[in-house]
Write a protein that holds these residues in place. Structure first.
Motif, mmCIF file in Angstrom:
data_model
loop_
_atom_site.group_PDB
_atom_site.id
_atom_site.type_symbol
_atom_site.label_atom_id
_atom_site.label_comp_id
_atom_site.label_asym_id
_atom_site.label_seq_id
_atom_site.Cartn_x
_atom_site.Cartn_y
_atom_site.Cartn_z
ATOM 1 N N GLU A 33 2.489 3.981 23.314
ATOM 2 C CA GLU A 33 1.858 2.797 22.729
ATOM 3 C C GLU A 33 2.022 2.776 21.210
ATOM 4 N N SER A 34 3.065 3.434 20.698
ATOM 5 C CA SER A 34 3.213 3.623 19.259
ATOM 6 C C SER A 34 3.326 2.301 18.525
ATOM 7 N N PHE A 35 2.705 2.238 17.344
ATOM 8 C CA PHE A 35 2.693 1.002 16.580
ATOM 9 C C PHE A 35 3.946 0.876 15.715
ATOM 10 N N ASP A 36 4.300 1.985 15.059
ATOM 11 C CA ASP A 36 5.425 1.915 14.131
ATOM 12 C C ASP A 36 6.764 1.986 14.863
ATOM 13 N N ILE A 37 7.791 1.482 14.190
ATOM 14 C CA ILE A 37 9.134 1.521 14.766
ATOM 15 C C ILE A 37 9.711 2.928 14.669
ATOM 16 N N PHE A 38 9.520 3.579 13.519
ATOM 17 C CA PHE A 38 10.198 4.847 13.261
ATOM 18 C C PHE A 38 9.269 6.052 13.259
ATOM 19 N N GLU A 39 7.999 5.898 13.618
ATOM 20 C CA GLU A 39 7.068 7.003 13.410
ATOM 21 C C GLU A 39 7.253 8.141 14.413
ATOM 22 N N ASP A 40 7.956 7.940 15.516
ATOM 23 C CA ASP A 40 8.114 9.005 16.508
ATOM 24 C C ASP A 40 9.442 9.750 16.382
ATOM 25 N N VAL B 286 -3.258 -15.708 8.882
ATOM 26 C CA VAL B 286 -1.971 -15.312 9.447
ATOM 27 C C VAL B 286 -1.471 -14.093 8.662
ATOM 28 N N ILE B 287 -1.465 -12.944 9.330
ATOM 29 C CA ILE B 287 -1.050 -11.693 8.684
ATOM 30 C C ILE B 287 0.099 -11.081 9.478
ATOM 31 N N ILE B 288 1.129 -10.675 8.782
ATOM 32 C CA ILE B 288 2.270 -9.999 9.401
ATOM 33 C C ILE B 288 2.356 -8.596 8.817
ATOM 34 N N ASP B 289 2.263 -7.603 9.666
ATOM 35 C CA ASP B 289 2.389 -6.217 9.223
ATOM 36 C C ASP B 289 3.845 -5.776 9.393
ATOM 37 N N ASP B 290 4.490 -5.526 8.276
ATOM 38 C CA ASP B 290 5.862 -5.014 8.325
ATOM 39 C C ASP B 290 5.787 -3.563 8.806
ATOM 40 N N LYS B 291 6.318 -3.292 9.976
ATOM 41 C CA LYS B 291 6.120 -1.980 10.590
ATOM 42 C C LYS B 291 6.974 -0.885 9.960
ATOM 43 N N HIS B 292 7.840 -1.260 9.039
ATOM 44 C CA HIS B 292 8.709 -0.264 8.418
ATOM 45 C C HIS B 292 7.952 0.493 7.331
ATOM 46 N N VAL B 293 8.193 1.808 7.235
ATOM 47 C CA VAL B 293 7.647 2.625 6.153
ATOM 48 C C VAL B 293 8.716 2.718 5.064
ATOM 49 N N GLY C 135 0.828 -1.202 0.000
ATOM 50 C CA GLY C 135 0.000 0.000 0.000
ATOM 51 C C GLY C 135 0.858 1.246 0.000
ATOM 52 N N SER C 136 0.381 2.286 -0.697
ATOM 53 C CA SER C 136 1.152 3.527 -0.779
ATOM 54 C C SER C 136 0.238 4.730 -0.656
ATOM 55 N N TYR D 259 5.451 3.728 1.541
ATOM 56 C CA TYR D 259 4.852 2.412 1.282
ATOM 57 C C TYR D 259 4.784 1.600 2.577
ATOM 58 N N ARG D 260 3.764 0.776 2.664
ATOM 59 C CA ARG D 260 3.657 -0.225 3.728
ATOM 60 C C ARG D 260 3.402 -1.581 3.087
ATOM 61 N N VAL D 261 3.778 -2.643 3.790
ATOM 62 C CA VAL D 261 3.658 -3.984 3.231
ATOM 63 C C VAL D 261 2.987 -4.905 4.249
ATOM 64 N N LEU D 262 1.972 -5.636 3.782
ATOM 65 C CA LEU D 262 1.324 -6.700 4.574
ATOM 66 C C LEU D 262 1.693 -8.042 3.971
ATOM 67 N N LYS D 263 2.069 -8.993 4.831
ATOM 68 C CA LYS D 263 2.387 -10.341 4.365
ATOM 69 C C LYS D 263 1.283 -11.277 4.836
ATOM 70 N N ILE D 264 0.637 -11.952 3.894
ATOM 71 C CA ILE D 264 -0.494 -12.845 4.202
ATOM 72 C C ILE D 264 -0.092 -14.267 3.842
ATOM 73 N N ASP D 265 -0.133 -15.143 4.833
ATOM 74 C CA ASP D 265 0.304 -16.534 4.639
ATOM 75 C C ASP D 265 -0.759 -17.312 3.867
ATOM 76 N N ARG D 266 -0.326 -18.104 2.870
ATOM 77 C CA ARG D 266 -1.255 -18.901 2.046
ATOM 78 C C ARG D 266 -1.149 -20.395 2.335
ATOM 79 N N THR D 267 -0.341 -20.776 3.328
ATOM 80 C CA THR D 267 -0.154 -22.201 3.600
ATOM 81 C C THR D 267 -1.083 -22.712 4.693
ATOM 82 N N GLU D 268 -1.807 -21.791 5.359
ATOM 83 C CA GLU D 268 -2.771 -22.209 6.391
ATOM 84 C C GLU D 268 -4.143 -22.405 5.747
#
Length: 857
Positions: A199-206, A50-57, A28-29, A36-45
């Motif tokens: 309680e910030s979600f992102d690694i670098f947003e602050d 199973v969703i992993i949100d890459d917290k990096h922008v 997503g952009s 940009y942000r990236v979501l990883k969705i597992d297709r083996t389950e």
């Protein structure tokens, strides 16, 4: 300079779904494609999500490198170029949610959108098309024979029909709530910012916040009001695991916007209807209320008025008025198995302590404040007791509840048999409704975000001084709300709401200094524009709940509808009856599945096997509640303390927990609405610009001959309207095609609907032969009867328009300047000298023959 506050703008507005055999990658952009942000969705389950949100922008370069590595790493053979390991599946504009039936999860993506309205630069979009993609890989898929049937039922809810979303404006709340949140005291915002950082979600947003000092801007995002969110259950599985930018909340109902031009000043009139997702359903299958106080066909309608020449929420002029419709809050139903047009009304449960009504009105006090005004339009006198059953029970419930409320906050009940007055030849229905509307608006007031104008002191009006609501230093607040109902809450309710909205519109225009008296008359361009918006609004809501468009319209109650309207009314009645008898049950199943009211479970009865959905909507039938509400103190404790103000808008710890507050640099994309609206990085086309394509009072409603008063508040004769009643069908269809990008462009009407049609004869239409150009001076026109007539002078004199007379010929200085520019233009094409001299002389001759517009005597 103190820090300001602005709504947070989602940075995920463009999405691309990439797939490998083991994973989906949702990239997503922002619109500029710089973050940009990236979501990883597992297709083996096979059955779990199973969703992993890459917290990096990411930057654009970093995303390209990431996708390149993924492509290289997922090829079947290292170094192989023939087959790609990463393929692009679909492009989208947002995620509606994730849903699972009996197999694995699906992801629902918005693939097409259309801009429908603009509020202070914040765009509101309508979903035009969606795509549903199955997540698990074929190699791990566990098939189920009933999966396809559930998928068909789910897709019966047409997401391309009247579902709306916004990336920056909270559609589930009113404008009053959204602007009240932005005006929270600075100290509270600082406190909330420090909590958000912890309680910030992102690694670098602050990073860099401490260096901003006091010049930063607070970005505020509020928790949506769940009652009006339709994809809440679809996002439930991921809302706690992904960044808030991925969460896009959609509403269902109506959204329309038109431009009211007052001598060139653009005033946007917006109508937003939010349909409740609680106890939602179709006409005869959802009546009354459920055990939690949610009523059927509950719709909150908000009319927003603002001056579009100033876009900012902090500097612009904004006003809104909210009213509600909903079924009578009792346990009642109608049995449709008898196949009668009007099935008998039955009260399903005795409720002597008005438990359900208490829950319903407690919700309303919390959201709107007091007073709650009930306008009950059901029949009072009937040969056979039918609708009157509801009136008697509602009166008893309101009387009981009012015993315990303080008198100044009591529920106001107004019964008015609209059907009886419609049949009477001695009474004008709309005149009586206008009296009711005046009294209602005076009690509730309306919202405006700036103090009273000085013009209200210069032009005092006694009605203005009697206006209710709450006056604060920053403007006015609406306290309380009108709740209108008939049996269906469709035809009679829409007309009553239109009359109340028309009355409120007059006060809104007066508060912004646009008219000298808070009064609007029928047959003016402004009211015609507003009436068309309300008819589109009524038709849309009626189709959603009743299965057909409105049967009785405003023109019907004004008794000016053409005779052809009667045949249309009959067709709409038959369409509504057919829909109720044959298709409503399937639509109800779809709504129950879409909203998560029913969840398919292995080993339990399927949705189509249930004899009724009563137990799904009434949770108290499945188990007894451990706590019982008081029969006398039936309201929430904190709500009563702050009346007449709505508790939801009060600054308290409970409401602050619903906010997300962050501090940004002044020109950060997350809060820069100027950048979001104008998008300087994109190539814009006038043909696709929303503000030029939307319905326009001057183009679509004002008469075409400019000699008539251009004010939209001037009463017109029926034959003076800009809406043609004589244009042929091809011209109308051509006009609609030209306006296909317009927000509220109506469908091409049939030729019979002459007076209630929605077509417009804009200046781009082809004119008939022999017609007089609007810009020409009076000329002689010969008709077929050889009678010579001289057309009336449709051009006003310069003395009337400007207050001074213009000279007959331009001055020598003006002529010299004009000649110089003519020669400059000709020199660009480098013609020969003889043609250049001839062209110059020709242009000079034309200059002298033109009506001059430059020199003033």
């Amino acid at each position: 300079m103190p820090a300001a506050a602005a709504p947070l703008i989602s940075c995920v507005q463009k999405l691309v779904l990439y797939e490998t055999r083991a994973r989906f990658f949702l990239v997503g952009s922002n619109p500029a494609e710089t973050k940009y942000r990236v979501l990883k969705i597992d297709r083996t389950e096979p059955k779990d999500l199973v969703i992993i949100d890459d917290k990096h922008v990411y930057t654009q370069q970093e995303v390209r490198e990431l996708l390149g590595r993924l492509d290289l790493g997922n090829r079947t053979k290292i170094g192989q170029k023939g087959s790609s390991g990463l393929s692009r599946a679909v492009s989208a504009f947002g995620v509606v949610g994730f849903v699972r039936f009996l197999e694995g999860y699906y992801i629902v993506l918005i693939t097409k959108r259309r801009k429908m309205a603009d509020i202070g630069g914040h765009a509101i979009y309508k979903i035009e098309d969606t795509n549903m993609i199955y997540i698990p890989n074929d190699s791990v898929r566990v098939t189920h024979p009933d999966e396809a049937r559930y998928l068909r039922i789910f897709q019966n809810v047409d997401l391309s029909s009247n579902f709306y979303f916004s990336y920056s404006y909270d559609l589930s709340h009113s404008l009053q709530y959204n602007l009240t949140v932005l005006r929270m005291p600075l100290e509270i915002l600082k406190t909330e910012t420090s909590q958000t950082r912890q309680e910030s979600f992102d690694i670098f947003e602050d990073e860099g916040l401490s260096a901003q000092g006091g010049s930063g801007v607070f970005g505020i995002c509020s928790k949506p009001y769940e009652k009006y969110v339709w994809n809440g259950k679809l996002l439930e599985a991921v809302k706690n695991t992904v960044h808030r930018d991925w969460l896009l909340y959609i509403i269902h109902g109506f959204c329309g916007q038109s431009k009211l031009l007052i001598y060139g000043r653009p005033i946007y009139v917006t109508l937003i209807a939010r349909r409740s997702s609680k106890f939602a359903g179709t006409r005869f299958l959802k009546r009354g209320a459920n055990c939690e106080g949610d009523v059927a066909n509950e719709v909150e309608t908000e009319q927003i008025l603002y001056d579009a020449s100033v876009m900012s929420f902090s500097a612009g002029s904004y006003s809104s008025y909210v009213q509600v419709r909903g079924s009578v809050p009792l346990y009642w139903s109608q049995d449709i198995s008898t196949m009668m047009p009007k099935p008998p009304i039955t009260l399903d449960q005795a409720d002597p302590f008005a438990h359900v009504a208490a829950l319903h009105f407690d919700q309303m006090l919390q959201r709107f404040g007091s007073p709650i005004i009930i306008l009950n339009l059901v029949k009072e006198r009937e040969k056979r007791k039918h609708e009157r059953i509801l009136s008697e029970e509602l009166v008893a419930a309101v009387t009981y509840l009012n015993q315990f409320l303080p008198p100044e906050h009591a529920i106001i009940y107004i019964p008015w048999d609209m059907a009886k007055y419609t049949k009477s030849k001695l009474c004008n229905v709309l005149d009586r409704l206008n009296v009711i509307a005046e009294s209602v608006v005076k009690k509730t007031g309306f919202f405006v975000n700036r103090p009273d104008s000085y013009c209200s002191i210069l032009r005092p009006d006694e009605k203005w001084n009697e206006l209710g609501g709450c006056v604060v230093s920053t403007g006015r607040l609406q306290t309380g709300v009108l709740r209108t109902n008939c049996v269906d809450c469709l035809d009679r309710t829409n007309t009553a709401q239109f009359m109340v909205g028309k009355c409120a519109l007059a006060y809104q225009l007066y508060s912004l200094g646009l008219i000298d008296k808070p009064n609007l008359q029928f047959d003016t361009d402004a009211v015609r524009l507003f009436e068309e918006l309300y008819e589109d609004h009524g038709d849309t809501l009626s189709l959603q709940y009743g299965g057909s468009q409105l049967v009785h319209r405003v023109k019907t109650y004004r008794k000016i509808a053409p005779w052809t309207q009667h045949s249309k009314d009959i067709m709409q009645t038959l369409s509504r009856y057919y829909s109720n008898a044959f298709s409503d049950a399937d639509r109800q199943d779809s709504i129950n599945l879409f909203l998560g009211v029913f969840k398919p479970t292995e080993g339990k009865p399927h949705l189509w096997e249930l004899p009724t959905d009563f137990y799904l909507h009434h949770k108290n039938t499945l188990g007894l509640s451990q706590t019982r509400r008081s029969y006398t103190y039936w309201w929430t404790t904190d709500v009563l303390k702050h009346l007449p103000l709505p508790f939801d808008e009060v600054t308290c710890a409970e409401n602050r927990r619903k906010l997300t507050v962050k501090k940004f640099h002044k020109y950060e994309e997350e809060i820069d609405i100027h950048n979001e609206f104008f998008r300087p990085y994109e190539l814009s086309s006038f043909d696709e610009t929303f503000c030029l394509a939307m319905t326009n009072s001057t183009r679509d409603f004002m008469p075409k001959n400019m000699g008539i008063d251009p004010s939209p508040f001037t009463v017109r004769k029926p034959d003076e309207t800009g809406k043609s009643v004589l244009g042929n069908k091809s011209n109308r269809e051509e006009t609609v095609l030209q306006r296909k990008t317009a927000a509220s462009a109506p469908p091409p009407p049939s030729e019979e609907a002459v007076s209630s049609s929605s077509e417009d004869d804009s200046g781009t239409d082809k004119e008939d032969e022999g017609a007089v150009s609007q810009r020409s001076t009076p000329v002689k026109v010969t008709d077929t009867g050889d009678n010579t007539k001289i057309t009336e002078n449709v051009v006003q004199s310069t003395k009337d328009v400007y207050g001074v007379n213009l000279s007959d010929v331009p001055s020598e200085d003006d002529l010299t300047i004009y000649t110089r520019f003519v020669q400059l233009g000709q020199s660009q094409h480098k013609p020969d000298k003889s043609s250049q001299q001839f062209c110059t002389k020709l242009h000079l001759d034309r200059v002298i023959n033109l009506d001059p517009g430059r020199s003033i005597q």
